[in-house]
Motif scaffolding. Structure first.
Motif, PDB file in Angstrom:
ATOM      1  N   GLN A 100       0.833  -1.199   0.000  1.00  0.00           N
ATOM      2  CA  GLN A 100       0.000   0.000   0.000  1.00  0.00           C
ATOM      3  C   GLN A 100       0.870   1.252   0.000  1.00  0.00           C
ATOM      4  O   GLN A 100       0.554   2.239  -0.669  1.00  0.00           O
ATOM      5  CB  GLN A 100      -0.922   0.005   1.223  1.00  0.00           C
ATOM      6  N   ALA A 101       1.978   1.215   0.723  1.00  0.00           N
ATOM      7  CA  ALA A 101       2.867   2.375   0.796  1.00  0.00           C
ATOM      8  C   ALA A 101       3.504   2.659  -0.562  1.00  0.00           C
ATOM      9  O   ALA A 101       3.631   3.825  -0.967  1.00  0.00           O
ATOM     10  CB  ALA A 101       3.945   2.153   1.851  1.00  0.00           C
ATOM     11  N   GLN A 102       3.893   1.598  -1.283  1.00  0.00           N
ATOM     12  CA  GLN A 102       4.492   1.791  -2.602  1.00  0.00           C
ATOM     13  C   GLN A 102       3.470   2.358  -3.598  1.00  0.00           C
ATOM     14  O   GLN A 102       3.793   3.246  -4.381  1.00  0.00           O
ATOM     15  CB  GLN A 102       5.059   0.470  -3.129  1.00  0.00           C
ATOM     16  N   ALA A 104       0.857   4.127  -2.772  1.00  0.00           N
ATOM     17  CA  ALA A 104       0.601   5.499  -2.341  1.00  0.00           C
ATOM     18  C   ALA A 104       1.692   6.434  -2.844  1.00  0.00           C
ATOM     19  O   ALA A 104       1.413   7.566  -3.259  1.00  0.00           O
ATOM     20  CB  ALA A 104       0.506   5.571  -0.821  1.00  0.00           C
ATOM     21  N   GLN A 105       2.932   5.967  -2.836  1.00  0.00           N
ATOM     22  CA  GLN A 105       4.039   6.785  -3.316  1.00  0.00           C
ATOM     23  C   GLN A 105       3.920   7.025  -4.827  1.00  0.00           C
ATOM     24  O   GLN A 105       4.181   8.117  -5.312  1.00  0.00           O
ATOM     25  CB  GLN A 105       5.363   6.111  -2.989  1.00  0.00           C
ATOM     26  N   LYS A 106       3.483   6.005  -5.567  1.00  0.00           N
ATOM     27  CA  LYS A 106       3.342   6.152  -7.024  1.00  0.00           C
ATOM     28  C   LYS A 106       2.233   7.129  -7.410  1.00  0.00           C
ATOM     29  O   LYS A 106       2.329   7.823  -8.411  1.00  0.00           O
ATOM     30  CB  LYS A 106       3.072   4.799  -7.680  1.00  0.00           C
ATOM     31  N   ASN A 108       1.201   9.530  -5.364  1.00  0.00           N
ATOM     32  CA  ASN A 108       1.431  10.747  -4.581  1.00  0.00           C
ATOM     33  C   ASN A 108       0.265  11.023  -3.626  1.00  0.00           C
ATOM     34  O   ASN A 108      -0.355  12.084  -3.648  1.00  0.00           O
ATOM     35  CB  ASN A 108       1.663  11.942  -5.511  1.00  0.00           C
ATOM     36  N   PRO A 110      -1.290   9.788   0.611  1.00  0.00           N
ATOM     37  CA  PRO A 110      -0.963   9.112   1.862  1.00  0.00           C
ATOM     38  C   PRO A 110      -1.360   7.627   1.812  1.00  0.00           C
ATOM     39  O   PRO A 110      -2.345   7.258   1.168  1.00  0.00           O
ATOM     40  CB  PRO A 110      -1.786   9.841   2.918  1.00  0.00           C
ATOM     41  N   ALA A 111      -0.597   6.799   2.501  1.00  0.00           N
ATOM     42  CA  ALA A 111      -0.885   5.361   2.533  1.00  0.00           C
ATOM     43  C   ALA A 111      -2.243   5.084   3.162  1.00  0.00           C
ATOM     44  O   ALA A 111      -2.908   4.104   2.813  1.00  0.00           O
ATOM     45  CB  ALA A 111       0.219   4.624   3.278  1.00  0.00           C
TER      46      ALA A 111
END
Length: 149
Positions: A100-102, A104-106, A108, A110-111
Motif C-alpha cells: 500500500q505504501a508503494q 501510495a508513493q506512485k 502521490n 498518503p498510505a
C-alpha cells in the motif's frame, strides 16, 4: 445684525443644547442596562453593512427564501467490489505487486488513503481513484483489468 454675523456650528463638539447624544449599543447587556436606567431606547434592525449596501441585488437576497431540506445525504463512497479489485490486483504476483505504501508513493497520496480506498470506506475521490486505476491498469468503473483483454 445681518445674517452674515450669525455662526452655525455643526458636529460633535458643539456645546450647548441640553439633549443627550445618540449612542449605539452592541450587546444585550448594554441594552438592558440602558432600559433599567430609564433612558429612552429605540431599537432598529440593521440589514445591510457598508460593503453589502454597495453591491446590487441585496434587497432580493433578503426577500428570497432559502430552501432547506431535512434530508441529509450521505457522501458517495467507493464500492466494495472496486476496493477488492484494487487490493487483489496490488497483492497478486506480477508486475503490479506492491505494498500500500508503494502504491501510495506512485500516486502521490498518503498510505492511509489507499487503505481506506481498498476497504471501501473511502469517500469517493475520483482524482485519486483514477490515479490508482491508471497505475494498476484497471477500469475505475468496474475494476476489471484493462491489459488482459
Amino acid at each position: 445684525m445681518s445674517e452674515w454675523d450669525t455662526v452655525t456650528k455643526i458636529g460633535s463638539k458643539v456645546t450647548g443644547g441640553g439633549s443627550q447624544r445618540e449612542t449605539v449599543v452592541k450587546g444585550k447587556g448594554a441594552l438592558n442596562a440602558a432600559q433599567r436606567s430609564g433612558a429612552i431606547v429605540g431599537t432598529e434592525k440593521k440589514f445591510a453593512t457598508s460593503n453589502a449596501a454597495n453591491k446590487g441585488g441585496v434587497e432580493g437576497q433578503r426577500l428570497t427564501k432559502v430552501d432547506r431540506s431535512d434530508d441529509i445525504v450521505a457522501p458517495q463512497k467507493v464500492s466494495g467490489e472496486l476496493g477488492a479489485a484494487i487490493r487483489n490486483r496490488r497483492s497478486k504476483d506480477g508486475p503490479y505487486k506492491m505494498t500500500q505504501a508503494q502504491l501510495a508513493q506512485k500516486v502521490n497520496a498518503p498510505a492511509n488513503d489507499i487503505k481506506t480506498l481498498e476497504s471501501g470506506e473511502a469517500i469517493k475521490n475520483q482524482a485519486l481513484l483514477n490515479k490508482v486505476c491508471r497505475v494498476l491498469k484497471i477500469s475505475p468503473k468496474t475494476g476489471l483489468p484493462l491489459d488482459d483483454k
